[in-house]
Design a protein around this motif. Structure first.
Motif, PDB file in Angstrom:
ATOM      1  N   TYR A 375     -38.932 -71.244 -15.352  1.00 50.86           N
ATOM      2  CA  TYR A 375     -38.789 -72.535 -16.036  1.00 50.86           C
ATOM      3  C   TYR A 375     -37.973 -73.532 -15.205  1.00 50.86           C
ATOM      4  CZ  TYR A 375     -37.891 -76.086 -19.523  1.00 50.86           C
ATOM      5  OH  TYR A 375     -37.815 -77.287 -20.168  1.00 50.86           O
ATOM      6  N   ARG A 376     -36.829 -73.069 -14.705  1.00 50.79           N
ATOM      7  CA  ARG A 376     -35.980 -73.979 -13.924  1.00 50.79           C
ATOM      8  C   ARG A 376     -36.674 -74.383 -12.613  1.00 50.79           C
ATOM      9  NH1 ARG A 376     -30.699 -75.558 -14.728  1.00 50.79           N
ATOM     10  NH2 ARG A 376     -29.628 -76.211 -12.838  1.00 50.79           N
ATOM     11  N   LYS A 377     -37.434 -73.477 -12.074  1.00 50.36           N
ATOM     12  CA  LYS A 377     -38.192 -73.783 -10.851  1.00 50.36           C
ATOM     13  C   LYS A 377     -39.258 -74.843 -11.162  1.00 50.36           C
ATOM     14  CE  LYS A 377     -38.519 -72.365  -6.519  1.00 50.36           C
ATOM     15  NZ  LYS A 377     -38.785 -70.991  -6.122  1.00 50.36           N
ATOM     16  N   ALA A 378     -39.849 -74.721 -12.336  1.00 48.23           N
ATOM     17  CA  ALA A 378     -40.861 -75.711 -12.732  1.00 48.23           C
ATOM     18  C   ALA A 378     -40.216 -77.084 -12.928  1.00 48.23           C
ATOM     19  CB  ALA A 378     -41.564 -75.261 -14.003  1.00 48.23           C
ATOM     20  N   LEU A 379     -39.002 -77.094 -13.460  1.00 47.26           N
ATOM     21  CA  LEU A 379     -38.292 -78.375 -13.608  1.00 47.26           C
ATOM     22  C   LEU A 379     -38.033 -78.998 -12.233  1.00 47.26           C
ATOM     23  CD1 LEU A 379     -35.599 -77.518 -16.343  1.00 47.26           C
ATOM     24  CD2 LEU A 379     -37.607 -78.961 -16.639  1.00 47.26           C
ATOM     25  N   ALA A 380     -37.672 -78.145 -11.273  1.00 48.94           N
ATOM     26  CA  ALA A 380     -37.434 -78.640  -9.913  1.00 48.94           C
ATOM     27  C   ALA A 380     -38.735 -79.169  -9.303  1.00 48.94           C
ATOM     28  CB  ALA A 380     -36.867 -77.512  -9.044  1.00 48.94           C
ATOM     29  N   LEU A 381     -39.823 -78.464  -9.564  1.00 51.03           N
ATOM     30  CA  LEU A 381     -41.118 -78.914  -9.040  1.00 51.03           C
ATOM     31  C   LEU A 381     -41.542 -80.227  -9.670  1.00 51.03           C
ATOM     32  CD1 LEU A 381     -42.999 -75.542  -8.704  1.00 51.03           C
ATOM     33  CD2 LEU A 381     -42.899 -77.310  -6.942  1.00 51.03           C
ATOM     34  N   ARG A 382     -41.196 -80.416 -10.939  1.00 51.79           N
ATOM     35  CA  ARG A 382     -41.519 -81.695 -11.583  1.00 51.79           C
ATOM     36  C   ARG A 382     -40.828 -82.836 -10.825  1.00 51.79           C
ATOM     37  NH1 ARG A 382     -41.674 -82.703 -17.891  1.00 51.79           N
ATOM     38  NH2 ARG A 382     -39.636 -81.744 -17.987  1.00 51.79           N
ATOM     39  N   GLN A 383     -39.585 -82.590 -10.420  1.00 52.68           N
ATOM     40  CA  GLN A 383     -38.874 -83.631  -9.661  1.00 52.68           C
ATOM     41  C   GLN A 383     -39.526 -83.873  -8.306  1.00 52.68           C
ATOM     42  OE1 GLN A 383     -34.816 -82.124  -9.868  1.00 52.68           O
ATOM     43  NE2 GLN A 383     -34.433 -83.385 -11.689  1.00 52.68           N
ATOM     44  N   LEU A 384     -40.039 -82.794  -7.713  1.00 54.53           N
ATOM     45  CA  LEU A 384     -40.711 -82.949  -6.421  1.00 54.53           C
ATOM     46  C   LEU A 384     -42.014 -83.751  -6.582  1.00 54.53           C
ATOM     47  CD1 LEU A 384     -40.847 -82.197  -3.385  1.00 54.53           C
ATOM     48  CD2 LEU A 384     -42.124 -80.146  -4.058  1.00 54.53           C
TER      49      LEU A 384
ATOM     50  N   ILE B  28     -52.273 -64.330 -15.562  1.00 59.05           N
ATOM     51  CA  ILE B  28     -51.640 -65.646 -15.739  1.00 59.05           C
ATOM     52  C   ILE B  28     -50.288 -65.684 -15.001  1.00 59.05           C
ATOM     53  CG2 ILE B  28     -50.553 -67.184 -17.445  1.00 59.05           C
ATOM     54  CD1 ILE B  28     -52.788 -66.243 -19.440  1.00 59.05           C
ATOM     55  N   ILE B  29     -49.519 -64.602 -15.133  1.00 59.80           N
ATOM     56  CA  ILE B  29     -48.202 -64.586 -14.477  1.00 59.80           C
ATOM     57  C   ILE B  29     -48.359 -64.531 -12.950  1.00 59.80           C
ATOM     58  CG2 ILE B  29     -46.060 -63.232 -14.211  1.00 59.80           C
ATOM     59  CD1 ILE B  29     -46.416 -62.724 -17.338  1.00 59.80           C
ATOM     60  N   ASN B  30     -49.405 -63.876 -12.479  1.00 57.92           N
ATOM     61  CA  ASN B  30     -49.677 -63.917 -11.026  1.00 57.92           C
ATOM     62  C   ASN B  30     -49.894 -65.354 -10.566  1.00 57.92           C
ATOM     63  OD1 ASN B  30     -49.438 -61.211 -10.616  1.00 57.92           O
ATOM     64  ND2 ASN B  30     -51.638 -60.773 -10.845  1.00 57.92           N
ATOM     65  N   LEU B  31     -50.601 -66.133 -11.381  1.00 63.84           N
ATOM     66  CA  LEU B  31     -50.809 -67.546 -11.032  1.00 63.84           C
ATOM     67  C   LEU B  31     -49.469 -68.297 -11.071  1.00 63.84           C
ATOM     68  CD1 LEU B  31     -52.701 -70.046 -10.559  1.00 63.84           C
ATOM     69  CD2 LEU B  31     -52.918 -70.206 -13.039  1.00 63.84           C
ATOM     70  N   MET B  32     -48.670 -68.029 -12.084  1.00 65.12           N
ATOM     71  CA  MET B  32     -47.373 -68.715 -12.206  1.00 65.12           C
ATOM     72  C   MET B  32     -46.438 -68.367 -11.044  1.00 65.12           C
ATOM     73  SD  MET B  32     -47.849 -70.487 -14.829  1.00 65.12           S
ATOM     74  CE  MET B  32     -49.618 -70.445 -15.090  1.00 65.12           C
ATOM     75  N   ASP B  33     -46.644 -67.181 -10.476  1.00 65.93           N
ATOM     76  CA  ASP B  33     -45.774 -66.732  -9.381  1.00 65.93           C
ATOM     77  C   ASP B  33     -45.853 -67.634  -8.155  1.00 65.93           C
ATOM     78  OD1 ASP B  33     -44.482 -64.692 -10.636  1.00 65.93           O
ATOM     79  OD2 ASP B  33     -45.848 -63.116  -9.952  1.00 65.93           O
ATOM     80  N   THR B  34     -46.850 -68.488  -8.065  1.00 66.98           N
ATOM     81  CA  THR B  34     -46.918 -69.377  -6.896  1.00 66.98           C
ATOM     82  C   THR B  34     -45.677 -70.273  -6.811  1.00 66.98           C
ATOM     83  OG1 THR B  34     -48.218 -70.968  -8.158  1.00 66.98           O
ATOM     84  CG2 THR B  34     -49.443 -69.493  -6.713  1.00 66.98           C
ATOM     85  N   VAL B  35     -45.032 -70.522  -7.942  1.00 68.29           N
ATOM     86  CA  VAL B  35     -43.829 -71.391  -7.875  1.00 68.29           C
ATOM     87  C   VAL B  35     -42.695 -70.709  -7.108  1.00 68.29           C
ATOM     88  CG1 VAL B  35     -44.373 -72.594 -10.045  1.00 68.29           C
ATOM     89  CG2 VAL B  35     -42.790 -70.645 -10.095  1.00 68.29           C
ATOM     90  N   LYS B  36     -42.799 -69.397  -6.936  1.00 68.47           N
ATOM     91  CA  LYS B  36     -41.734 -68.683  -6.210  1.00 68.47           C
ATOM     92  C   LYS B  36     -41.801 -68.927  -4.706  1.00 68.47           C
ATOM     93  CE  LYS B  36     -41.186 -64.975  -9.597  1.00 68.47           C
ATOM     94  NZ  LYS B  36     -41.459 -63.571  -9.910  1.00 68.47           N
ATOM     95  N   GLU B  37     -42.966 -69.428  -4.260  1.00 66.34           N
ATOM     96  CA  GLU B  37     -43.159 -69.608  -2.806  1.00 66.34           C
ATOM     97  C   GLU B  37     -42.343 -70.771  -2.247  1.00 66.34           C
ATOM     98  OE1 GLU B  37     -47.290 -70.377  -2.199  1.00 66.34           O
ATOM     99  OE2 GLU B  37     -47.905 -68.497  -3.151  1.00 66.34           O
ATOM    100  N   ILE B  38     -41.985 -71.710  -3.093  1.00 65.67           N
ATOM    101  CA  ILE B  38     -41.372 -72.940  -2.584  1.00 65.67           C
ATOM    102  C   ILE B  38     -39.884 -72.970  -2.909  1.00 65.67           C
ATOM    103  CG2 ILE B  38     -42.104 -74.220  -4.663  1.00 65.67           C
ATOM    104  CD1 ILE B  38     -42.397 -76.711  -2.821  1.00 65.67           C
ATOM    105  N   ASP B  39     -39.118 -73.487  -1.961  1.00 65.56           N
ATOM    106  CA  ASP B  39     -37.665 -73.543  -2.128  1.00 65.56           C
ATOM    107  C   ASP B  39     -37.272 -74.945  -2.601  1.00 65.56           C
ATOM    108  OD1 ASP B  39     -34.983 -73.077  -2.045  1.00 65.56           O
ATOM    109  OD2 ASP B  39     -34.806 -73.274   0.131  1.00 65.56           O
ATOM    110  N   VAL B  40     -37.108 -75.103  -3.886  1.00 60.57           N
ATOM    111  CA  VAL B  40     -36.665 -76.385  -4.449  1.00 60.57           C
ATOM    112  C   VAL B  40     -35.576 -76.102  -5.476  1.00 60.57           C
ATOM    113  CG1 VAL B  40     -38.657 -77.928  -4.153  1.00 60.57           C
ATOM    114  CG2 VAL B  40     -38.656 -76.265  -6.010  1.00 60.57           C
ATOM    115  N   THR B  41     -34.685 -77.059  -5.624  1.00 62.10           N
ATOM    116  CA  THR B  41     -33.578 -76.870  -6.568  1.00 62.10           C
ATOM    117  C   THR B  41     -33.612 -77.968  -7.612  1.00 62.10           C
ATOM    118  OG1 THR B  41     -32.318 -75.997  -4.719  1.00 62.10           O
ATOM    119  CG2 THR B  41     -31.072 -76.519  -6.716  1.00 62.10           C
TER     120      THR B  41
END
Lengths: 483, 88
Positions: A375-384, B28-41
């Motif tokens: 969830y928090r990663k998705a929030l960060a991606l929204r900002q990106l 579905i969770i495998n698809l969601m796992d793509t967000v783990k590839e990118i380093d954003v805060t």
């Protein structure tokens, strides 16, 4: 002029000049509904009796010469918008018998103009889907090919307008739910900037993404409906205090010098060749009008679907926790020994499979141990995503993309949830960033199925995309579905 | 895991449906796992800095919806919601 050719402004002229009465106009649509909606299944509830009363009231106002822009105009309403005294089901068994005791703000605004409501249109259950096949009551078909889906979630609204069972309709868009069905059904649909239209009385799916908008025969008509429904509302703390311009005021202005960006990722693999070529052809037509085409990139698109589903489902899991079988909505008829059992049984009987999957996913990504990773990663991606849009809009006025990777498909293709989610790739970033976007038909594939293109605008610049969509529509001859 | 999520979500599934749903959730969770590839805060300040407090509603008493309307879609008695007996 035949009913099928009449736009809202034609109706206004005909009503004001007494060439037609509001009741005759409504009756024309009810005749079409009786004739064709048994097959199209675009409405869940048809409100003929109420409509004829509204038409009579509208006619009195027209006769006094006091008509407002939409007085006496027939409108269809998506069934997730609360209508006082008229069933609002969200296409879900859990709200099968729900009769709202109040009107949504958009309905108050439209009723203040004395519109004529034709009925409530079908949709994916709780607006969760892109095919209208998750509707518990009316699995709408595509007027261009009854063996294909109309898109979704506002598939009933789009099919109704396409089949001339309504001249215009309200839809809602959380991840493309106005634009994609408009594209599949060969009509025009606009999702305004997030916060432009009050969400008070809209049954909540994902509150940071949901937005009410319009589906009509063209961009001009959509602008006329937007004029009536936008504006700040004390009942919706997220509604914007921005001035509401006349969204049709820029129609007819030249496209010369308008910079249109084409993000390369939206034209890459995964987009059907015919769709890509047709949208690119439309871009060249804009160039011929004097617009300047700008290349650009949106690298975050790769993560957009995941980002969207994590945010939307997290919010949906929270929003749908209100359905407990007690305050309103389906209540199990089984005798329950406990409060807990009543809630679990009522929810399990009332929600369909797709809604349940999204609640599970939402609770998964909000759970302890997964919250930061998802969830928090998705929030960060929204900002990106927002940042990338801001960067692109520094170099252009409008962004042009396909509305969907494909044309409408058969219902069998909706069985796999993952491929259905991936099909939202072209539309979800607009909701993530809260931007306005309009889809209009730009061609047809070899089988005659409509292809839509999306024009994305800067925040609160709906008039830019309405103008651009209208400029294209003026040189485009739509092919009507064969009814 | 899906059984645990179902409990959290106040949902129940038959054994067969649970198995089917578990398979779908894995995809579905495998698809969601793509967000783990990118380093954003995530920067929470960026999302909330434009909340303008003077524009919030005044904390004042205003008329609310009539009780009979509020319970009009519920099983009710004497303008109260009815729930199963929860105390002995």
């Amino acid at each position: 002029m035949e009913l099928k050719d009449m736009k809202l402004r034609d109706m206004r002229k005909a009503l004001d000049s007494k060439q037609i009465s509001s009741a005759e106009l409504a009756k024309g649509y009810f005749d079409n509904i009786k004739k064709y909606d048994g097959e199209i299944k675009s409405y869940i509830t048809v409100t003929e009796e109420l409509a004829m009363q509204q038409a009579a009231a509208a006619q009195d106002i027209i006769n006094k010469g006091e008509a407002k822009p939409l007085t006496g105009i027939p409108i269809a309403v998506k069934d997730n918008i609360c209508t006082k005294g008229v069933k609002t089901t969200c296409a879900s068994k859990i709200l099968e018998n729900f009769i709202p005791p109040y009107d949504a703000t958009v309905m108050e605004k439209l009723n203040a103009q004395n519109i004529v409501m034709l009925g409530k249109t079908s949709m994916d259950e709780f607006a969760m889907g892109g095919s209208t096949q998750t509707s518990a009551f009316a699995k709408t078909v595509n007027p261009y090919n009854k063996g294909c889906v109309p898109g979704g979630s506002s598939g009933g609204s789009a099919a109704a307008v396409s089949a001339r069972l309504a001249p215009i309709a309200l839809g809602t868009d959380t991840g493309g739910s106005i634009r994609q069905p408009a594209s599949f059904c060969g009509v025009t649909g606009i999702k305004p900037t997030y916060s432009r239209v009050s969400r008070y009385g809209l049954v909540a799916f994902a509150s940071s993404l949901d937005q009410i908008g319009a589906i009509g025969l063209d961009a001009h008509d959509c602008g006329l409906l937007l004029n009536a429904i936008c504006g700040f509302d004390i009942h919706d703390g997220t509604s914007a205090r921005e001035d509401v311009p006349d969204f049709t005021s820029t129609i007819g202005e030249s496209m010369k010098g308008v910079k249109i960006a084409l993000p390369k990722e939206y034209f890459a693999d995964g987009i059907d060749d015919e769709v890509r070529e047709t949208v690119m052809k439309a871009a060249q037509q804009y160039k011929a009008m004097g617009a300047e085409l700008v290349d650009c990139s949106m690298p975050s698109l790769k993560y957009a679907v995941s980002c969207y589903y994590l945010l939307a489902c997290a919010e949906a899991a929270s929003n749908l926790s209100r359905y407990d079988g007690i305050k309103y909505g389906h209540r199990t008829s089984t005798d329950c020994d406990s409060y807990e059992e009543l809630i679990v049984r009522s929810r399990s009987e009332g929600f369909g499979d797709e809604v349940k999957r999204r609640i599970l996913l939402g609770n998964y990504c909000l759970s302890s141990g997964y919250y930061d990773a998802y969830y928090r990663k998705a929030l960060a991606l929204r900002q990106l995503v927002r940042k990338e849009y801001n960067d692109i809009f520094e170099k252009c006025d409008i962004i042009l993309t396909p509305t969907a990777p494909t044309v409408a498909y058969s219902p069998e293709k909706t069985a796999d949830p993952v491929s259905m989610y991936q099909a939202d790739i072209c539309t979800v970033t607009v909701n993530i960033a809260g931007l306005p976007a309009i889809s209009t038909t730009c061609g047809y594939d070899k089988n005659g199925m409509p292809i839509g293109m999306s024009l994305i605008g800067k925040k609160f610049r709906e008039q830019d995309i309405i103008k651009a969509a209208d400029a294209f529509e003026q040189g485009f001859t739509p092919v009507l579905p064969k009814m | 895991m899906v059984k645990y999520l179902a409990d959290l979500s106040k949902l129940e599934f038959s054994e067969q449906k649970l198995e089917e749903t578990a398979g779908q959730m894995t995809d579905i969770i495998n698809l969601m796992d793509t967000v783990k590839e990118i380093d954003v805060t995530y920067d929470a300040y960026k999302d909330n800095h434009d909340v303008f407090l003077p524009e919030l509603r005044c904390d004042s008493v205003v008329p609310s919806m009539a009780t009979d309307k509020i319970v009009s879609n519920a099983v009710s008695s004497d303008n109260c919601f009815v729930v199963p007996k929860v105390v002995e």
